[in-house]
Design a protein around this motif. Structure first.
Motif, PDB file in Angstrom:
ATOM      1  N   GLU A 234       0.835  -1.233   0.000  1.00 43.03           N
ATOM      2  CA  GLU A 234       0.000   0.000   0.000  1.00 43.03           C
ATOM      3  C   GLU A 234       0.857   1.265   0.000  1.00 43.03           C
ATOM      4  N   GLY A 235       2.176   1.093   0.014  1.00 50.03           N
ATOM      5  CA  GLY A 235       3.046   2.272  -0.009  1.00 50.03           C
ATOM      6  C   GLY A 235       3.363   2.815   1.372  1.00 50.03           C
ATOM      7  N   VAL A 236       2.931   2.116   2.445  1.00 48.91           N
ATOM      8  CA  VAL A 236       3.213   2.585   3.808  1.00 48.91           C
ATOM      9  C   VAL A 236       4.616   2.117   4.216  1.00 48.91           C
ATOM     10  N   TRP A 237       5.343   3.006   4.907  1.00 48.75           N
ATOM     11  CA  TRP A 237       6.701   2.661   5.333  1.00 48.75           C
ATOM     12  C   TRP A 237       6.705   2.108   6.751  1.00 48.75           C
ATOM     13  N   TRP A 238       7.576   1.112   6.999  1.00 47.49           N
ATOM     14  CA  TRP A 238       7.636   0.432   8.289  1.00 47.49           C
ATOM     15  C   TRP A 238       9.080   0.195   8.724  1.00 47.49           C
ATOM     16  N   LYS A 239       9.241   0.097  10.035  1.00 48.47           N
ATOM     17  CA  LYS A 239      10.492  -0.398  10.611  1.00 48.47           C
ATOM     18  C   LYS A 239      10.128  -1.581  11.486  1.00 48.47           C
ATOM     19  N   GLN A 240      10.737  -2.724  11.180  1.00 51.25           N
ATOM     20  CA  GLN A 240      10.464  -3.912  11.992  1.00 51.25           C
ATOM     21  C   GLN A 240      11.306  -3.867  13.268  1.00 51.25           C
ATOM     22  N   ILE A 241      10.652  -4.144  14.397  1.00 52.12           N
ATOM     23  CA  ILE A 241      11.352  -4.139  15.684  1.00 52.12           C
ATOM     24  C   ILE A 241      11.499  -5.588  16.119  1.00 52.12           C
ATOM     25  N   GLY A 242      12.725  -6.090  16.108  1.00 50.34           N
ATOM     26  CA  GLY A 242      12.925  -7.480  16.501  1.00 50.34           C
ATOM     27  C   GLY A 242      12.317  -8.408  15.465  1.00 50.34           C
ATOM     28  N   THR A 243      11.645  -9.442  15.941  1.00 46.95           N
ATOM     29  CA  THR A 243      11.212 -10.476  15.005  1.00 46.95           C
ATOM     30  C   THR A 243       9.819 -10.246  14.423  1.00 46.95           C
ATOM     31  N   GLY A 244       8.912  -9.634  15.195  1.00 45.18           N
ATOM     32  CA  GLY A 244       7.541  -9.589  14.701  1.00 45.18           C
ATOM     33  C   GLY A 244       6.925  -8.211  14.615  1.00 45.18           C
ATOM     34  N   GLN A 245       7.097  -7.406  15.632  1.00 43.27           N
ATOM     35  CA  GLN A 245       6.341  -6.151  15.702  1.00 43.27           C
ATOM     36  C   GLN A 245       6.962  -5.089  14.802  1.00 43.27           C
ATOM     37  N   ARG A 246       6.163  -4.068  14.506  1.00 44.59           N
ATOM     38  CA  ARG A 246       6.694  -3.039  13.620  1.00 44.59           C
ATOM     39  C   ARG A 246       6.081  -1.680  13.943  1.00 44.59           C
ATOM     40  N   PHE A 247       6.840  -0.653  13.617  1.00 43.33           N
ATOM     41  CA  PHE A 247       6.379   0.726  13.770  1.00 43.33           C
ATOM     42  C   PHE A 247       6.167   1.323  12.394  1.00 43.33           C
ATOM     43  N   MET A 248       5.074   2.039  12.251  1.00 44.97           N
ATOM     44  CA  MET A 248       4.866   2.785  11.008  1.00 44.97           C
ATOM     45  C   MET A 248       5.724   4.048  11.082  1.00 44.97           C
ATOM     46  N   ILE A 249       6.329   4.400   9.967  1.00 51.83           N
ATOM     47  CA  ILE A 249       7.180   5.597   9.950  1.00 51.83           C
ATOM     48  C   ILE A 249       6.778   6.476   8.768  1.00 51.83           C
ATOM     49  N   SER A 250       7.272   7.698   8.778  1.00 55.79           N
ATOM     50  CA  SER A 250       7.065   8.533   7.591  1.00 55.79           C
ATOM     51  C   SER A 250       8.106   8.121   6.546  1.00 55.79           C
ATOM     52  N   ARG A 251       7.991   8.640   5.357  1.00 60.64           N
ATOM     53  CA  ARG A 251       8.868   8.207   4.266  1.00 60.64           C
ATOM     54  C   ARG A 251      10.322   8.638   4.538  1.00 60.64           C
ATOM     55  N   PRO A 252      11.266   7.700   4.572  1.00 55.40           N
ATOM     56  CA  PRO A 252      12.667   8.106   4.816  1.00 55.40           C
ATOM     57  C   PRO A 252      13.170   8.960   3.653  1.00 55.40           C
ATOM     58  N   PRO A 253      13.772  10.119   3.935  1.00 57.67           N
ATOM     59  CA  PRO A 253      14.212  10.981   2.836  1.00 57.67           C
ATOM     60  C   PRO A 253      15.346  10.361   2.018  1.00 57.67           C
ATOM     61  N   LEU A 254      16.210   9.588   2.682  1.00 59.30           N
ATOM     62  CA  LEU A 254      17.323   8.955   1.973  1.00 59.30           C
ATOM     63  C   LEU A 254      17.416   7.505   2.414  1.00 59.30           C
ATOM     64  N   LYS A 255      18.144   6.717   1.619  1.00 62.50           N
ATOM     65  CA  LYS A 255      18.267   5.290   1.926  1.00 62.50           C
ATOM     66  C   LYS A 255      18.889   5.053   3.304  1.00 62.50           C
ATOM     67  N   ASN A 256      19.891   5.874   3.650  1.00 58.87           N
ATOM     68  CA  ASN A 256      20.554   5.639   4.938  1.00 58.87           C
ATOM     69  C   ASN A 256      20.172   6.676   5.994  1.00 58.87           C
ATOM     70  N   SER A 257      18.974   7.276   5.869  1.00 54.58           N
ATOM     71  CA  SER A 257      18.504   8.199   6.911  1.00 54.58           C
ATOM     72  C   SER A 257      18.170   7.413   8.182  1.00 54.58           C
ATOM     73  N   ALA A 258      18.268   8.110   9.319  1.00 48.31           N
ATOM     74  CA  ALA A 258      17.879   7.490  10.588  1.00 48.31           C
ATOM     75  C   ALA A 258      16.712   8.287  11.164  1.00 48.31           C
ATOM     76  N   ALA A 259      15.760   7.574  11.753  1.00 49.75           N
ATOM     77  CA  ALA A 259      14.556   8.229  12.289  1.00 49.75           C
ATOM     78  C   ALA A 259      14.769   8.548  13.761  1.00 49.75           C
ATOM     79  N   VAL A 260      14.655   9.815  14.100  1.00 47.25           N
ATOM     80  CA  VAL A 260      14.819  10.239  15.491  1.00 47.25           C
ATOM     81  C   VAL A 260      13.441  10.544  16.078  1.00 47.25           C
ATOM     82  N   ILE A 261      13.186   9.972  17.247  1.00 41.95           N
ATOM     83  CA  ILE A 261      11.918  10.242  17.946  1.00 41.95           C
ATOM     84  C   ILE A 261      12.280  10.674  19.371  1.00 41.95           C
ATOM     85  N   LEU A 262      11.938  11.887  19.703  1.00 43.09           N
ATOM     86  CA  LEU A 262      12.264  12.401  21.040  1.00 43.09           C
ATOM     87  C   LEU A 262      11.492  11.618  22.094  1.00 43.09           C
ATOM     88  N   SER A 263      12.053  11.555  23.310  1.00 42.19           N
ATOM     89  CA  SER A 263      11.347  10.818  24.370  1.00 42.19           C
ATOM     90  C   SER A 263      10.010  11.497  24.678  1.00 42.19           C
TER      91      SER A 263
END
Ligand code: ADP
Length: 341
Positions: A234-263
């Protein structure tokens, strides 16, 4: 006036067999700070520590130490900085010979036996019991503590620790953590620690540096998600956490970008909480609560399938006793709050 940094890196590049493993344009480390170095395996943490220890020459670039251009291998800088590798090497001699070796090289005139006992006590080992043991009469954790004592005896201006608590028993790990703090307390030592133990780093470090694929990908205390990221049908971006769960993310601007989420943008909920969002939620366990003195915040550490996250407790959560270590919680953030680096 602010103090000059102890390190300043400029245009540093390091290559092994013509492949670039580290590339840092600019990085400063303030004096007397404890700085954590985080990043996945192979991201360049050990390489950076070796450069800062002046035991490996960068392919290109400069490292300023105390406002002077530092020459790798020069005893002038080498004697002020000490590096504890992940798998430390002990000479095939007694503990005291190992610990006082650096003092001998530096022609230190003091009472080496007494200094050895003091260094051993900093890592929680008794001089009476350990000083005259042979190198093979130590457990893995004790050997690591002896190796650290051999660095502490030098009262270093900079202590560089490479995964010091990996592969050691719980008691040794506790003693190593304590000794790392003592070094700054006693001698104002600047301490850099590469570790996968984010909980520890977040607890004791003044600042954090994140490396990813040999590049700086962030600085500060926050959550950081490294790739690989993936896009579903569907075009939605994800980051898999460990083996099963995942977080939805916004579109990474670059291939090697890192997503920062403040506490402050990461939220926890109890499973019975009616307000928890339906989407972008993963299950984890609250493992630690700490108070950030400067900002009167309470920050929770949450473990999700081996990954650690930090989240501020809300004012309401601070007031009730519903959140405690060991509790299963839900963790969520709004993908629009990601700051890409
Ligand atoms: P980290 O400490 O974050 O795990 P390293 O600094 O050990 O990362 O490694 C960074 C990269 O450099 C990795 O790709 C690793 O394979 C490579 N590397 C490290 N040391 C050497 C070496 N002596 N020869 C060739 N490649 C190396």
């Amino acid at each position: 006036m602010s103090q000059a940094p102890i390190y300043r890196i400029q245009n540093l590049v390091h290559q092994y067999h013509s492949s670039t493993v580290l590339e840092i344009d600019e990085l400063t480390i303030p004096k007397h700070t404890i700085v954590g170095l985080a990043g996945p395996n192979g991201s360049g943490k050990t390489t950076l520590l070796k450069m800062l220890a002046f035991i490996e020459k960068p392919s290109k670039g400069l490292i300023w130490f105390d406002e002077n251009k530092a020459e790798p291998f020069s005893s002038k800088v080498r004697f002020q900085v000490t590096y504890l590798p992940q798998v430390p090497y002990l000479m095939k001699r007694t503990v005291i010979d190992n610990i006082t070796y650096g003092l001998k090289i530096r022609k230190d005139p003091g009472d080496h036996r007494q200094k050895c006992f003091e260094a051993l006590s900093m890592v929680g080992l008794s001089g009476e019991e350990f000083a005259d043991r042979k190198w093979f009469e130590l457990s893995g954790g004790e050997a690591q503590r002896v190796a650290l004592a051999a660095r502490l005896i030098l009262k270093p201006r900079v202590l560089l620790l490479d995964e010091p608590t990996a592969n050691v028993d719980e008691n040794s790990s506790r003693m190593i953590r304590r000794a790392s703090l003592l070094a700054r307390e006693k001698w104002n030592t600047t301490v850099l620690i590469a570790s996968h133990d984010l909980d520890w780093l977040m607890n004791i470090c003044d600042d954090m540096i994140y490396l990813f694929q040999g590049q700086l990908s962030g600085r500060g205390k926050y959550n950081i998600l490294f790739g690989p990221f993936y896009q579903d049908a569907e075009g939605v971006w994800w980051k898999q956490i460990g083996t099963g769960q995942r977080f939805m993310i916004s579109r990474p601007p670059l291939k090697n970008s890192a997503a920062v989420i403040l506490s402050s943008d990461m939220h926890i909920f109890s499973q019975t909480d009616s307000t928890f969002p339906e989407s972008n939620t993963v299950r984890g366990m609250l493992t630690n609560l700490r108070i950030e003195k400067s900002r009167s915040k309470v920050i929770a550490t949450i473990l999700v399938d081996g990954f650690q996250f930090i989240a501020d407790l809300s004012e309401e959560q601070k007031q009730n006793s519903n959140f405690y270590p060991g509790k299963e919680v839900l963790l969520s953030f709004n993908p629009n709050n990601i700051k890409w680096q």
